[in-house]
Design a protein around this motif. Structure first.
Motif, PDB file in Angstrom:
ATOM      1  N   HIS A  33       6.088  11.439  15.528  1.00 43.81           N
ATOM      2  CA  HIS A  33       6.766  10.202  15.920  1.00 43.81           C
ATOM      3  C   HIS A  33       6.752   9.193  14.780  1.00 43.81           C
ATOM      4  CE1 HIS A  33       6.582   6.084  17.820  1.00 43.81           C
ATOM      5  NE2 HIS A  33       7.698   6.533  18.349  1.00 43.81           N
ATOM      6  N   HIS A  34       5.595   9.023  14.127  1.00 46.79           N
ATOM      7  CA  HIS A  34       5.508   7.991  13.098  1.00 46.79           C
ATOM      8  C   HIS A  34       4.440   8.330  12.061  1.00 46.79           C
ATOM      9  CE1 HIS A  34       2.250   6.657  15.852  1.00 46.79           C
ATOM     10  NE2 HIS A  34       1.654   6.337  14.716  1.00 46.79           N
ATOM     11  N   ILE A  35       4.533   7.613  10.940  1.00 49.37           N
ATOM     12  CA  ILE A  35       3.431   7.532   9.994  1.00 49.37           C
ATOM     13  C   ILE A  35       3.025   6.064   9.957  1.00 49.37           C
ATOM     14  CG2 ILE A  35       4.113   9.562   8.659  1.00 49.37           C
ATOM     15  CD1 ILE A  35       5.217   7.682   6.517  1.00 49.37           C
ATOM     16  N   ALA A  36       1.725   5.820   9.771  1.00 50.88           N
ATOM     17  CA  ALA A  36       1.225   4.451   9.844  1.00 50.88           C
ATOM     18  C   ALA A  36       0.543   4.034   8.548  1.00 50.88           C
ATOM     19  CB  ALA A  36       0.249   4.318  11.012  1.00 50.88           C
ATOM     20  N   PHE A  37       0.688   2.746   8.282  1.00 54.71           N
ATOM     21  CA  PHE A  37       0.062   2.118   7.129  1.00 54.71           C
ATOM     22  C   PHE A  37      -0.732   0.908   7.616  1.00 54.71           C
ATOM     23  CE2 PHE A  37       3.933   4.117   5.698  1.00 54.71           C
ATOM     24  CZ  PHE A  37       3.624   4.670   4.464  1.00 54.71           C
ATOM     25  N   VAL A  38      -1.935   0.705   7.099  1.00 52.29           N
ATOM     26  CA  VAL A  38      -2.691  -0.506   7.375  1.00 52.29           C
ATOM     27  C   VAL A  38      -2.222  -1.557   6.382  1.00 52.29           C
ATOM     28  CG1 VAL A  38      -4.973  -1.581   7.420  1.00 52.29           C
ATOM     29  CG2 VAL A  38      -4.670   0.749   8.284  1.00 52.29           C
ATOM     30  N   ILE A  39      -1.827  -2.709   6.913  1.00 55.05           N
ATOM     31  CA  ILE A  39      -1.253  -3.756   6.056  1.00 55.05           C
ATOM     32  C   ILE A  39      -1.927  -5.097   6.359  1.00 55.05           C
ATOM     33  CG2 ILE A  39       0.975  -2.622   5.768  1.00 55.05           C
ATOM     34  CD1 ILE A  39       0.893  -5.479   8.145  1.00 55.05           C
ATOM     35  N   ASP A  40      -1.669  -6.059   5.515  1.00 55.30           N
ATOM     36  CA  ASP A  40      -2.036  -7.458   5.750  1.00 55.30           C
ATOM     37  C   ASP A  40      -0.748  -8.251   5.837  1.00 55.30           C
ATOM     38  OD1 ASP A  40      -4.884  -7.263   5.654  1.00 55.30           O
ATOM     39  OD2 ASP A  40      -4.778  -7.113   3.468  1.00 55.30           O
ATOM     40  N   GLY A  41      -0.723  -9.276   6.701  1.00 59.17           N
ATOM     41  CA  GLY A  41       0.452 -10.129   6.819  1.00 59.17           C
ATOM     42  C   GLY A  41       1.551  -9.508   7.658  1.00 59.17           C
ATOM     43  N   THR A  75       0.848  -1.187   0.000  1.00 59.71           N
ATOM     44  CA  THR A  75       0.000   0.000   0.000  1.00 59.71           C
ATOM     45  C   THR A  75       0.882   1.236   0.000  1.00 59.71           C
ATOM     46  OG1 THR A  75      -1.790   1.194   1.126  1.00 59.71           O
ATOM     47  CG2 THR A  75      -0.179   0.092   2.531  1.00 59.71           C
ATOM     48  N   LYS A  76       0.336   2.321  -0.531  1.00 55.61           N
ATOM     49  CA  LYS A  76       1.026   3.610  -0.482  1.00 55.61           C
ATOM     50  C   LYS A  76       0.225   4.606   0.347  1.00 55.61           C
ATOM     51  CE  LYS A  76       1.196   3.605  -4.998  1.00 55.61           C
ATOM     52  NZ  LYS A  76       1.350   4.076  -6.379  1.00 55.61           N
ATOM     53  N   VAL A  77      -0.862   4.143   0.968  1.00 57.09           N
ATOM     54  CA  VAL A  77      -1.771   5.031   1.683  1.00 57.09           C
ATOM     55  C   VAL A  77      -1.338   5.190   3.137  1.00 57.09           C
ATOM     56  CG1 VAL A  77      -4.158   5.407   2.407  1.00 57.09           C
ATOM     57  CG2 VAL A  77      -3.680   4.370   0.173  1.00 57.09           C
ATOM     58  N   VAL A  78      -0.940   6.404   3.489  1.00 58.71           N
ATOM     59  CA  VAL A  78      -0.641   6.724   4.879  1.00 58.71           C
ATOM     60  C   VAL A  78      -1.983   6.948   5.566  1.00 58.71           C
ATOM     61  CG1 VAL A  78       0.440   8.379   6.454  1.00 58.71           C
ATOM     62  CG2 VAL A  78       1.575   7.775   4.308  1.00 58.71           C
ATOM     63  N   THR A  79      -2.249   6.208   6.625  1.00 61.61           N
ATOM     64  CA  THR A  79      -3.542   6.310   7.295  1.00 61.61           C
ATOM     65  C   THR A  79      -3.485   7.128   8.583  1.00 61.61           C
ATOM     66  OG1 THR A  79      -3.187   4.227   8.449  1.00 61.61           O
ATOM     67  CG2 THR A  79      -4.363   4.132   6.377  1.00 61.61           C
ATOM     68  N   GLN A  80      -2.279   7.320   9.108  1.00 61.36           N
ATOM     69  CA  GLN A  80      -2.173   7.979  10.411  1.00 61.36           C
ATOM     70  C   GLN A  80      -0.822   8.661  10.573  1.00 61.36           C
ATOM     71  OE1 GLN A  80      -1.151   5.694  14.142  1.00 61.36           O
ATOM     72  NE2 GLN A  80      -3.372   5.827  14.368  1.00 61.36           N
ATOM     73  N   ILE A  81      -0.843   9.777  11.302  1.00 57.33           N
ATOM     74  CA  ILE A  81       0.379  10.423  11.762  1.00 57.33           C
ATOM     75  C   ILE A  81       0.310  10.432  13.277  1.00 57.33           C
ATOM     76  CG2 ILE A  81       1.672  12.585  11.889  1.00 57.33           C
ATOM     77  CD1 ILE A  81       0.688  13.218   9.076  1.00 57.33           C
ATOM     78  N   GLY A  82       1.353   9.919  13.933  1.00 66.29           N
ATOM     79  CA  GLY A  82       1.420   9.897  15.387  1.00 66.29           C
ATOM     80  C   GLY A  82       2.272  11.036  15.900  1.00 66.29           C
ATOM     81  N   ILE A  83       1.756  11.749  16.900  1.00 66.22           N
ATOM     82  CA  ILE A  83       2.452  12.903  17.475  1.00 66.22           C
ATOM     83  C   ILE A  83       2.617  12.678  18.974  1.00 66.22           C
ATOM     84  CG2 ILE A  83       2.350  15.394  17.872  1.00 66.22           C
ATOM     85  CD1 ILE A  83       0.526  15.552  15.367  1.00 66.22           C
ATOM     86  N   LEU A 129       9.761   7.151  11.736  1.00 65.69           N
ATOM     87  CA  LEU A 129       9.424   5.769  12.046  1.00 65.69           C
ATOM     88  C   LEU A 129       8.159   5.386  11.288  1.00 65.69           C
ATOM     89  CD1 LEU A 129       9.993   5.640  15.912  1.00 65.69           C
ATOM     90  CD2 LEU A 129      11.609   5.113  14.076  1.00 65.69           C
ATOM     91  N   VAL A 130       8.050   4.112  10.938  1.00 64.26           N
ATOM     92  CA  VAL A 130       6.854   3.592  10.288  1.00 64.26           C
ATOM     93  C   VAL A 130       6.162   2.652  11.257  1.00 64.26           C
ATOM     94  CG1 VAL A 130       6.032   2.013   8.476  1.00 64.26           C
ATOM     95  CG2 VAL A 130       7.622   3.860   7.903  1.00 64.26           C
ATOM     96  N   GLU A 131       4.838   2.835  11.379  1.00 60.53           N
ATOM     97  CA  GLU A 131       4.036   1.910  12.167  1.00 60.53           C
ATOM     98  C   GLU A 131       3.210   1.081  11.211  1.00 60.53           C
ATOM     99  OE1 GLU A 131       0.880   1.847  15.886  1.00 60.53           O
ATOM    100  OE2 GLU A 131       0.825   3.545  14.513  1.00 60.53           O
ATOM    101  N   LEU A 132       3.224  -0.231  11.423  1.00 60.13           N
ATOM    102  CA  LEU A 132       2.368  -1.141  10.678  1.00 60.13           C
ATOM    103  C   LEU A 132       1.150  -1.454  11.534  1.00 60.13           C
ATOM    104  CD1 LEU A 132       5.088  -3.685   9.475  1.00 60.13           C
ATOM    105  CD2 LEU A 132       4.326  -1.586   8.334  1.00 60.13           C
ATOM    106  N   LEU A 133      -0.025  -1.364  10.954  1.00 56.43           N
ATOM    107  CA  LEU A 133      -1.273  -1.683  11.642  1.00 56.43           C
ATOM    108  C   LEU A 133      -1.949  -2.816  10.882  1.00 56.43           C
ATOM    109  CD1 LEU A 133      -2.598   1.964  12.078  1.00 56.43           C
ATOM    110  CD2 LEU A 133      -1.614   0.516  13.867  1.00 56.43           C
ATOM    111  N   GLU A 134      -2.273  -3.890  11.594  1.00 54.80           N
ATOM    112  CA  GLU A 134      -3.006  -4.986  10.979  1.00 54.80           C
ATOM    113  C   GLU A 134      -4.273  -5.210  11.773  1.00 54.80           C
ATOM    114  OE1 GLU A 134      -1.955  -9.218   9.054  1.00 54.80           O
ATOM    115  OE2 GLU A 134      -1.494  -9.082  11.198  1.00 54.80           O
ATOM    116  N   ASN A 135      -5.400  -5.012  11.101  1.00 51.36           N
ATOM    117  CA  ASN A 135      -6.694  -5.190  11.760  1.00 51.36           C
ATOM    118  C   ASN A 135      -7.240  -6.575  11.467  1.00 51.36           C
ATOM    119  OD1 ASN A 135      -6.799  -2.490  12.801  1.00 51.36           O
ATOM    120  ND2 ASN A 135      -7.220  -1.812  10.723  1.00 51.36           N
ATOM    121  N   ASP A 136      -7.875  -7.166  12.485  1.00 46.35           N
ATOM    122  CA  ASP A 136      -8.489  -8.467  12.306  1.00 46.35           C
ATOM    123  C   ASP A 136      -9.616  -8.358  11.285  1.00 46.35           C
ATOM    124  OD1 ASP A 136      -6.784  -9.449  14.264  1.00 46.35           O
ATOM    125  OD2 ASP A 136      -8.244  -9.166  15.869  1.00 46.35           O
ATOM    126  N   LYS A 137      -9.789  -9.420  10.533  1.00 46.75           N
ATOM    127  CA  LYS A 137     -10.834  -9.429   9.503  1.00 46.75           C
ATOM    128  C   LYS A 137     -12.184  -9.714  10.117  1.00 46.75           C
ATOM    129  CE  LYS A 137      -7.969  -9.141   5.992  1.00 46.75           C
ATOM    130  NZ  LYS A 137      -7.427  -7.871   5.838  1.00 46.75           N
TER     131      LYS A 137
END
Length: 151
Positions: free
Chosen positions: A97-105, A8-16, A143-151
């Motif tokens: 602090h970070h930018i976050a991406f929602v990912i799978d795996g 993905t290239k979509v940044v979903t969150q910025i953490g401060i 920093l990059v944060e990976l977020l994986e949400n349960d299906k």
């Protein structure tokens, strides 16, 4: 062109990181003309399974989430236990602090980033998913944060 590592290239969150979440949340609310966001506290280590630099940590943080249209702003006020939040706040002060991406795996993505010299700093669970902070600062200057949400 290289493959997209995260899928993905979509940044979903910025953490401060902040020292006073109540004050900063109100400042953001006033700035955006919205209600002050609800402030929550992260789960205890027995639930969150928080690990920092390979060891379990009781670190917790107060969080506030602000919907800013296509992007979420996460305010983070860490406690004083060892965590990426505390380390970064102590070294760099308040701010991004970070930018976050929602990912799978999650496991696969962590291994891919580690193979590129971007080690895992902290990981944990939250209701409905899991997160991992990767030390991408040398390469990406954040920093990059990976977020994986349960299906």
């Amino acid at each position: 062109m290289a493959d997209n590592v995260l899928g993905t290239k979509v940044v979903t969150q910025i953490g401060i990181l902040v020292r006073d979440i109540e004050k900063t949340a109100q400042e953001w609310a006033d700035f955006l003309g919205i209600e002050k966001p609800k402030i929550i506290v992260t789960d205890t280590v027995d639930i969150a399974q928080t690990e920092y630099r390979g060891s379990r940590t009781p670190a917790r943080a107060k969080l506030a989430f602000i919907d800013a249209g296509q992007l979420q702003i996460e305010l983070i006020e860490p406690d004083h236990e060892p965590s990426t939040w505390r380390e970064y706040l102590d070294r760099h002060g308040e701010g991004p602090h970070h930018i976050a991406f929602v990912i799978d795996g999650m496991q696969e993505k962590v291994l891919q980033l580690e193979s590129r010299g971007m080690p895992l700093i902290q990981k944990g669970e939250y209701t409905g998913g899991r997160y991992a902070y990767m030390d991408t600062f040398r390469q990406l200057k954040v920093l990059v944060e990976l977020l994986e949400n349960d299906k």
